[in-house]
Design an enzyme around this catalytic site. Structure first.
Site, PDB file in Angstrom:
ATOM      1  N   ASN A 403      37.258  -6.236 -43.719  1.00 16.58           N
ATOM      2  CA  ASN A 403      37.943  -7.353 -44.370  1.00 16.58           C
ATOM      3  C   ASN A 403      37.294  -8.679 -44.002  1.00 16.58           C
ATOM      4  O   ASN A 403      36.554  -9.251 -44.797  1.00 16.58           O
ATOM      5  CB  ASN A 403      39.431  -7.357 -44.004  1.00 16.58           C
ATOM      6  CG  ASN A 403      40.256  -8.185 -44.976  1.00 16.58           C
ATOM      7  OD1 ASN A 403      39.788  -9.170 -45.521  1.00 16.58           O
ATOM      8  ND2 ASN A 403      41.493  -7.784 -45.202  1.00 16.58           N
ATOM      9  N   ASP A 404      37.547  -9.159 -42.794  1.00 13.12           N
ATOM     10  CA  ASP A 404      37.050 -10.484 -42.411  1.00 13.12           C
ATOM     11  C   ASP A 404      35.525 -10.591 -42.465  1.00 13.12           C
ATOM     12  O   ASP A 404      34.987 -11.649 -42.802  1.00 13.12           O
ATOM     13  CB  ASP A 404      37.530 -10.833 -41.003  1.00 13.12           C
ATOM     14  CG  ASP A 404      39.031 -11.029 -40.949  1.00 13.12           C
ATOM     15  OD1 ASP A 404      39.598 -11.464 -41.963  1.00 13.12           O
ATOM     16  OD2 ASP A 404      39.637 -10.739 -39.902  1.00 13.12           O
ATOM     17  N   VAL A 405      34.816  -9.509 -42.140  1.00 11.63           N
ATOM     18  CA  VAL A 405      33.356  -9.587 -42.063  1.00 11.63           C
ATOM     19  C   VAL A 405      32.697  -9.637 -43.443  1.00 11.63           C
ATOM     20  O   VAL A 405      31.487  -9.804 -43.541  1.00 11.63           O
ATOM     21  CB  VAL A 405      32.774  -8.414 -41.249  1.00 11.63           C
ATOM     22  CG1 VAL A 405      33.289  -8.457 -39.815  1.00 11.63           C
ATOM     23  CG2 VAL A 405      33.082  -7.084 -41.893  1.00 11.63           C
ATOM     24  N   PHE A 443      42.282  -9.299 -39.248  1.00 11.49           N
ATOM     25  CA  PHE A 443      42.779  -9.870 -38.011  1.00 11.49           C
ATOM     26  C   PHE A 443      42.922 -11.390 -38.086  1.00 11.49           C
ATOM     27  O   PHE A 443      43.725 -11.973 -37.386  1.00 11.49           O
ATOM     28  CB  PHE A 443      41.849  -9.510 -36.847  1.00 11.49           C
ATOM     29  CG  PHE A 443      42.024  -8.103 -36.366  1.00 11.49           C
ATOM     30  CD1 PHE A 443      43.238  -7.669 -35.862  1.00 11.49           C
ATOM     31  CD2 PHE A 443      40.973  -7.202 -36.413  1.00 11.49           C
ATOM     32  CE1 PHE A 443      43.403  -6.366 -35.418  1.00 11.49           C
ATOM     33  CE2 PHE A 443      41.130  -5.900 -35.964  1.00 11.49           C
ATOM     34  CZ  PHE A 443      42.344  -5.488 -35.459  1.00 11.49           C
ATOM     35  N   SER A 444      42.145 -12.031 -38.946  1.00 13.82           N
ATOM     36  CA  SER A 444      42.212 -13.484 -39.040  1.00 13.82           C
ATOM     37  C   SER A 444      43.503 -13.946 -39.696  1.00 13.82           C
ATOM     38  O   SER A 444      43.879 -15.111 -39.604  1.00 13.82           O
ATOM     39  CB  SER A 444      41.014 -14.021 -39.833  1.00 13.82           C
ATOM     40  OG  SER A 444      41.062 -13.568 -41.173  1.00 13.82           O
TER      41      SER A 444
END
Length: 478
Positions: A403-405, A443-444
């Protein structure tokens, strides 16, 4: 002469152990040689421990043998029963045990010296012991909390409270003053042994142990890879400090190598997240979850779902495919299905690569380890700098549990928590297929506009089951 000869031989054996440590660490820098590096380092430790046990009359032989047997049994048990997806927790546990052992050994040596010398210990030994005690205790309790967060027995959210920095500063001050008191008071240890005062060293250990907990609980789950790396460095520094207390060159070298490697890796991890170490320790990802309104604004009416059958049709006409693994793949244990799909594509002359982000997963190299377990060729694993320029020439990107990456907000929104973080620019590919259970944020705690892009298709479902369906469809239509 015999004693001098013995010390010379011991020093030579420790030198051999140090060379094995250095070579092992060098081999660990590449996935292809990492296993050999691990075995080489283990051989170095076996040589160092064996020499120490044989040369010094520490305990009765049967007690030493019992300790070695118990330790070996625990190590073998853990190595054969812990799942690869739980390896980050195990690394955290090992970090903690290393730090705790260093603190205890340093304390035992200090008290032994105090008994022999009437309560007086050399200032250099006392300083090294105090440093080892503080760092080792912080490492032990901090690692236990980190492992608990990774395993889900401690909340992965950042736990914050008013005055937290003051509490941590007071605990550190108590630990440092306890160490200083132990060093500068010539009769302290004698008094301790007579039971007339509070043991300064153990007060240091208690304060540092509580400090370790307080340092890690405010850090969110997204930062655990950096925390694990930092705690690994701490465990090495604690071991090096204990080496100075004991006058053991092998322990000094081994600890210094671990400490230096851990600090270098921590810096690399921070750079991969475009964050400073202070920001990781005192900031934290995921403190504010995205609101329903924010999610709806980006996703509503813009999400296009797909199916394993449609993905199979895309793969049938693709010439180049890039697979981007993330923590979701680890949780679903989908690495074997993913590896089988990559092998089938390769057999049909499709160019396949894996795009590995440095902070994908729960520890440095997590994705590499999982893919290696599934026998993915090392030359197919590409780091961010190598894979990013190739996305524009890629027909299909399959994102599994990331997701975030892969969030483009890192490049477009300066106010985003991940602003400036190097990400995999998967949106440049012809088609992006994202396999996730839902649209929940990473996680962000922020939404991902990639999911709403025109060339992005969402393949909802469990990673392992979904990839197995895709593999079945691909086999059936060949």
């Amino acid at each position: 002469m015999v004693e001098l000869f013995s010390e010379t031989v011991l020093s030579f054996v420790y030198l051999i152990a140090a060379i094995l440590f250095i070579q092992g660490l060098r081999d660990m820098t590449h996935p292809r040689t990492a296993v050999r590096g691990n075995l080489t380092s283990a051989a170095g430790m076996f040589v160092a421990v064996g020499a120490t046990v044989l040369w010094f009359d520490i305990l009765r032989p049967e007690v030493l043998l019992g300790g070695l047997v118990v330790g070996a049994a625990l190590g073998v048990g853990l190595s054969t029963t812990v799942e690869m997806t739980e390896m980050p927790q195990l690394v955290g546990l090992f970090n903690g045990l290393g730090g705790g052992a260093s603190a205890l050994v340093a304390g035992a040596e200090v008290f032994q010296l105090g008994t022999v010398n009437g309560g007086v210990i050399p200032a250099d030994v006392g300083t090294a012991a105090a440093a080892s005690g503080i760092v080792g205790a912080v490492t032990f309790t901090g690692s236990m909390v980190a492992a608990g967060k990774l395993h889900g027995v401690v909340t992965g959210s950042a736990i914050r409270y008013t005055g937290e920095h003051v509490v941590k500063a007071v605990l550190l001050l108590i630990a440092v003053l306890s160490g200083a008191y132990m060093i500068v008071q010539p009769g302290v240890l004698a008094g301790v042994l007579q039971g007339s005062m509070v043991p300064a060293y153990w007060l240091l250990i208690v304060a540092a142990s509580v400090l370790g907990v307080m340092l890690v609980i405010p850090i969110g789950g997204a930062d655990m890879p950096v925390v694990i790396s930092l705690l690994n460095a701490y465990s090495g520094l604690a071991a090096a400090g204990t080496g100075f207390v004991l006058g053991n060159s092998a322990l000094i070298i081994a600890g210094t190598l671990v400490g230096a490697a851990g600090m270098i890796l921590t810096v690399i991890m921070c750079e991969s997240m475009n964050r400073s170490l202070a920001n990781v320790l005192f900031g934290g990802f995921g403190e504010a979850a995205a609101s329903t309104e924010e999610m709806d604004e980006i996703y509503e009416g813009n999400i296009t779902e797909t199916s394993p059958e449609e993905l199979d049709m895309l793969l049938d006409t693709a010439g180049r495919v890039v697979i981007v693994p993330g923590y979701g793949m680890a949780v679903a244990q989908a690495q074997h299905a993913v590896a089988e799909l990559a092998e089938l594509l390769d057999e049909n002359d499709v160019e396949v690569a894996f795009g590995i982000h440095p902070v994908a997963g729960r520890m440095p190299g997590h994705m590499n380890v999982l893919l290696a377990e599934a026998d993915v060729p090392y030359d197919q694993m590409k780091e961010l700098e190598e894979i990013n320029p190739t996305f524009a020439q890629t027909d299909v990107v399959i994102v599994i549990g990331s997701n975030d990456v892969v969030n483009p907000l890192a490049n477009t929104d300066d106010s985003s928590p991940i602003a400036g973080m190097p990400v995999l620019n998967v949106a440049e590919a012809g088609t992006v297929v994202v396999n996730k259970r839902s649209l929940s944020p990473g996680f962000s705690g922020i939404p991902n506009p990639l999911f709403a892009e025109d060339n992005c298709l969402m393949l909802f479902g469990d990673g392992q089951e979904t990839m197995q369906e895709v593999v079945g469809q691909y086999k059936e239509n060949q």
